[in-house]
Motif scaffolding. Sequence first.
Motif, PDB file in Angstrom:
ATOM      1  N   SER A 140       0.853  -1.186   0.000  1.00 12.63           N
ATOM      2  CA  SER A 140       0.000   0.000   0.000  1.00 12.63           C
ATOM      3  C   SER A 140       0.893   1.241   0.000  1.00 12.63           C
ATOM      4  CB  SER A 140      -0.935  -0.001   1.216  1.00 12.63           C
ATOM      5  OG  SER A 140      -0.189   0.109   2.400  1.00 12.63           O
ATOM      6  N   PRO A 141       0.507   2.288  -0.682  1.00 11.37           N
ATOM      7  CA  PRO A 141      -0.629   2.289  -1.585  1.00 11.37           C
ATOM      8  C   PRO A 141      -0.402   1.291  -2.718  1.00 11.37           C
ATOM      9  CG  PRO A 141       0.563   4.372  -1.728  1.00 11.37           C
ATOM     10  CD  PRO A 141       1.212   3.559  -0.682  1.00 11.37           C
ATOM     11  N   SER A 142      -1.493   0.754  -3.217  1.00 11.33           N
ATOM     12  CA  SER A 142      -1.433  -0.322  -4.194  1.00 11.33           C
ATOM     13  C   SER A 142      -1.367   0.233  -5.616  1.00 11.33           C
ATOM     14  CB  SER A 142      -2.670  -1.204  -4.031  1.00 11.33           C
ATOM     15  OG  SER A 142      -2.639  -2.253  -4.951  1.00 11.33           O
ATOM     16  N   PHE A 143      -0.327  -0.162  -6.323  1.00 13.29           N
ATOM     17  CA  PHE A 143      -0.166   0.193  -7.728  1.00 13.29           C
ATOM     18  C   PHE A 143       0.242  -1.051  -8.486  1.00 13.29           C
ATOM     19  CE2 PHE A 143       0.739   4.202  -5.547  1.00 13.29           C
ATOM     20  CZ  PHE A 143      -0.116   5.058  -6.233  1.00 13.29           C
ATOM     21  N   ALA A 144      -0.020  -1.071  -9.769  1.00 13.58           N
ATOM     22  CA  ALA A 144       0.400  -2.188 -10.611  1.00 13.58           C
ATOM     23  C   ALA A 144       1.922  -2.207 -10.665  1.00 13.58           C
ATOM     24  CB  ALA A 144      -0.187  -2.057 -12.002  1.00 13.58           C
ATOM     25  N   LEU A 145       2.509  -3.303 -10.230  1.00 11.31           N
ATOM     26  CA  LEU A 145       3.965  -3.397 -10.229  1.00 11.31           C
ATOM     27  C   LEU A 145       4.519  -3.764 -11.600  1.00 11.31           C
ATOM     28  CD1 LEU A 145       4.601  -4.988  -6.734  1.00 11.31           C
ATOM     29  CD2 LEU A 145       5.019  -2.641  -7.469  1.00 11.31           C
ATOM     30  N   THR A 146       3.646  -4.069 -12.560  1.00  9.42           N
ATOM     31  CA  THR A 146       4.125  -4.320 -13.922  1.00  9.42           C
ATOM     32  C   THR A 146       4.543  -3.017 -14.581  1.00  9.42           C
ATOM     33  OG1 THR A 146       1.825  -4.266 -14.669  1.00  9.42           O
ATOM     34  CG2 THR A 146       2.827  -6.446 -14.301  1.00  9.42           C
ATOM     35  N   GLU A 147       3.890  -1.921 -14.204  1.00 14.16           N
ATOM     36  CA  GLU A 147       4.260  -0.581 -14.666  1.00 14.16           C
ATOM     37  C   GLU A 147       4.149   0.379 -13.485  1.00 14.16           C
ATOM     38  OE1 GLU A 147       2.407   0.822 -18.254  1.00 14.16           O
ATOM     39  OE2 GLU A 147       2.239  -1.222 -19.022  1.00 14.16           O
ATOM     40  N   PRO A 148       5.107   0.330 -12.538  1.00 12.52           N
ATOM     41  CA  PRO A 148       5.001   1.151 -11.328  1.00 12.52           C
ATOM     42  C   PRO A 148       5.013   2.649 -11.633  1.00 12.52           C
ATOM     43  CG  PRO A 148       7.089  -0.036 -11.395  1.00 12.52           C
ATOM     44  CD  PRO A 148       6.319  -0.454 -12.599  1.00 12.52           C
ATOM     45  N   GLN A 149       4.182   3.372 -10.910  1.00 14.75           N
ATOM     46  CA  GLN A 149       4.074   4.822 -11.137  1.00 14.75           C
ATOM     47  C   GLN A 149       5.352   5.529 -10.698  1.00 14.75           C
ATOM     48  OE1 GLN A 149       3.642   7.628  -8.872  1.00 14.75           O
ATOM     49  NE2 GLN A 149       4.003   6.384  -7.071  1.00 14.75           N
ATOM     50  N   ASP A 150       5.700   6.573 -11.435  1.00 12.74           N
ATOM     51  CA  ASP A 150       6.915   7.326 -11.147  1.00 12.74           C
ATOM     52  C   ASP A 150       6.624   8.822 -11.052  1.00 12.74           C
ATOM     53  OD1 ASP A 150       9.599   7.472 -10.531  1.00 12.74           O
ATOM     54  OD2 ASP A 150      10.259   7.592 -12.600  1.00 12.74           O
ATOM     55  N   MET A 151       5.431   9.148 -10.526  1.00 18.19           N
ATOM     56  CA  MET A 151       5.019  10.547 -10.440  1.00 18.19           C
ATOM     57  C   MET A 151       4.963  11.038  -8.999  1.00 18.19           C
ATOM     58  SD  MET A 151       4.385  11.517 -13.616  1.00 18.19           S
ATOM     59  CE  MET A 151       3.239  12.839 -13.550  1.00 18.19           C
ATOM     60  N   GLU A 152       4.277  10.287  -8.152  1.00 17.48           N
ATOM     61  CA  GLU A 152       4.010  10.743  -6.794  1.00 17.48           C
ATOM     62  C   GLU A 152       4.754   9.874  -5.777  1.00 17.48           C
ATOM     63  OE1 GLU A 152       0.125  12.103  -4.199  1.00 17.48           O
ATOM     64  OE2 GLU A 152      -0.113  11.430  -6.254  1.00 17.48           O
ATOM     65  N   LYS A 153       5.325  10.536  -4.746  1.00 16.59           N
ATOM     66  CA  LYS A 153       6.065   9.820  -3.708  1.00 16.59           C
ATOM     67  C   LYS A 153       5.143   9.493  -2.538  1.00 16.59           C
ATOM     68  CE  LYS A 153      10.533  11.682  -4.915  1.00 16.59           C
ATOM     69  NZ  LYS A 153      11.761  12.304  -4.454  1.00 16.59           N
ATOM     70  N   PHE A 154       5.325   8.296  -1.991  1.00 15.26           N
ATOM     71  CA  PHE A 154       4.542   7.815  -0.855  1.00 15.26           C
ATOM     72  C   PHE A 154       5.465   7.111   0.123  1.00 15.26           C
ATOM     73  CE2 PHE A 154       1.659   7.576  -4.513  1.00 15.26           C
ATOM     74  CZ  PHE A 154       0.558   8.251  -4.037  1.00 15.26           C
ATOM     75  N   GLN A 155       4.956   6.884   1.320  1.00 14.95           N
ATOM     76  CA  GLN A 155       5.590   5.945   2.237  1.00 14.95           C
ATOM     77  C   GLN A 155       4.845   4.633   2.045  1.00 14.95           C
ATOM     78  OE1 GLN A 155       6.107   7.245   6.264  1.00 14.95           O
ATOM     79  NE2 GLN A 155       7.191   9.093   5.657  1.00 14.95           N
ATOM     80  N   HIS A 156       5.496   3.673   1.398  1.00 12.31           N
ATOM     81  CA  HIS A 156       4.882   2.387   1.095  1.00 12.31           C
ATOM     82  C   HIS A 156       4.988   1.453   2.300  1.00 12.31           C
ATOM     83  CE1 HIS A 156       5.772   4.037  -2.884  1.00 12.31           C
ATOM     84  NE2 HIS A 156       4.821   3.253  -3.352  1.00 12.31           N
ATOM     85  N   ALA A 157       4.028   0.535   2.393  1.00  9.32           N
ATOM     86  CA  ALA A 157       4.038  -0.475   3.451  1.00  9.32           C
ATOM     87  C   ALA A 157       3.666  -1.820   2.851  1.00  9.32           C
ATOM     88  CB  ALA A 157       3.045  -0.112   4.549  1.00  9.32           C
ATOM     89  N   LEU A 158       4.240  -2.872   3.408  1.00  7.38           N
ATOM     90  CA  LEU A 158       3.901  -4.236   3.009  1.00  7.38           C
ATOM     91  C   LEU A 158       3.095  -4.869   4.136  1.00  7.38           C
ATOM     92  CD1 LEU A 158       7.364  -4.941   1.524  1.00  7.38           C
ATOM     93  CD2 LEU A 158       5.235  -5.281   0.256  1.00  7.38           C
ATOM     94  N   GLY A 159       1.894  -5.327   3.810  1.00  8.59           N
ATOM     95  CA  GLY A 159       1.030  -5.980   4.790  1.00  8.59           C
ATOM     96  C   GLY A 159       1.131  -7.480   4.649  1.00  8.59           C
ATOM     97  N   PHE A 160       0.981  -8.185   5.782  1.00  5.16           N
ATOM     98  CA  PHE A 160       1.067  -9.649   5.770  1.00  5.16           C
ATOM     99  C   PHE A 160       0.301 -10.216   6.965  1.00  5.16           C
ATOM    100  CE2 PHE A 160       4.626  -7.955   8.100  1.00  5.16           C
ATOM    101  CZ  PHE A 160       4.764  -8.783   9.196  1.00  5.16           C
ATOM    102  N   GLN A 161      -0.003 -11.497   6.885  1.00  2.00           N
ATOM    103  CA  GLN A 161      -0.730 -12.189   7.947  1.00  2.00           C
ATOM    104  C   GLN A 161       0.207 -12.526   9.109  1.00  2.00           C
ATOM    105  OE1 GLN A 161      -4.000 -12.472   7.849  1.00  2.00           O
ATOM    106  NE2 GLN A 161      -4.063 -11.645   5.781  1.00  2.00           N
ATOM    107  N   ASP A 162      -0.327 -12.580  10.312  1.00  3.34           N
ATOM    108  CA  ASP A 162       0.458 -12.838  11.514  1.00  3.34           C
ATOM    109  C   ASP A 162       1.233 -14.157  11.422  1.00  3.34           C
ATOM    110  OD1 ASP A 162       1.353 -12.343  14.204  1.00  3.34           O
ATOM    111  OD2 ASP A 162      -0.059 -13.889  14.855  1.00  3.34           O
ATOM    112  N   GLU A 163       0.634 -15.180  10.851  1.00  2.00           N
ATOM    113  CA  GLU A 163       1.293 -16.489  10.801  1.00  2.00           C
ATOM    114  C   GLU A 163       2.386 -16.570   9.727  1.00  2.00           C
ATOM    115  OE1 GLU A 163      -2.309 -16.623   8.176  1.00  2.00           O
ATOM    116  OE2 GLU A 163      -2.037 -16.077  10.268  1.00  2.00           O
ATOM    117  N   ASP A 164       2.516 -15.561   8.892  1.00  2.00           N
ATOM    118  CA  ASP A 164       3.518 -15.523   7.829  1.00  2.00           C
ATOM    119  C   ASP A 164       4.859 -15.102   8.427  1.00  2.00           C
ATOM    120  OD1 ASP A 164       5.123 -15.021   5.612  1.00  2.00           O
ATOM    121  OD2 ASP A 164       3.602 -13.841   4.556  1.00  2.00           O
ATOM    122  N   ARG A 165       5.753 -16.043   8.600  1.00  2.00           N
ATOM    123  CA  ARG A 165       7.059 -15.774   9.221  1.00  2.00           C
ATOM    124  C   ARG A 165       8.109 -15.325   8.210  1.00  2.00           C
ATOM    125  NH1 ARG A 165       4.391 -15.362  13.268  1.00  2.00           N
ATOM    126  NH2 ARG A 165       3.955 -17.078  14.658  1.00  2.00           N
TER     127      ARG A 165
END
Length: 190
Positions: A140-165
């Motif tokens: 998040s924010p979610s963008f298509a990684l096949t053609e990642p946007q190169d216009m606006e800067k964000f603080q990106h985060a990766l979300g995952f499930q608790d059991e995912d080690r």
Amino acid sequence: MRLGSTITLKPTRSYVAKQGTTTSGVSCAGFATAWRLEVPGRPPLTIHDTRWDNGERDVVLQQPPLLPEMPAALANLHGRHRAGITEIAPGRHRIMAYLSLPQPAGRPKQKRSLTTAQLAEGCGAEHLRDLVARPGVSLSPSFALTEPQDMEKFQHALGFQDEDRETPVIAYVLTRLMPTLKHTDWVPGD
């Protein structure tokens, strides 16, 4: 598990007692799961995913008692640029996708606001796409990684499930280590 053609990441110890300071600056005890990052012809790197007794959690490149020979840019990452892991919903966590970028003077600089294209370039676009394609993982924010946007800067985060080690450790390797590993040719071709 493999990251690219040359990097292997595997857990080595599931319970390493720790005493130290959490990301919020509290002195605390806890335990870590130790992971080993291996690249053929290079000394292995140890990564700790630490769960502190006060409920905090972070991932960091663990400094061994005797540091093997390596480029200064990589040596300067040991014990620095920890990635905190926070709960965002019951059973769901996130790790911020900040890049640790090598600097000419030595110590890496952390870049927090990035276009999605800058994030993909720093991590390795294919590596980032593979990470986000894992079950339960989101960017998040979610963008298509096949053609990642190169216009606006964000603080990106990766979300995952608790059991995912695996995801928080992979995310740490891609965001905090990969720019330096590529810059120093520690992982040629990846």
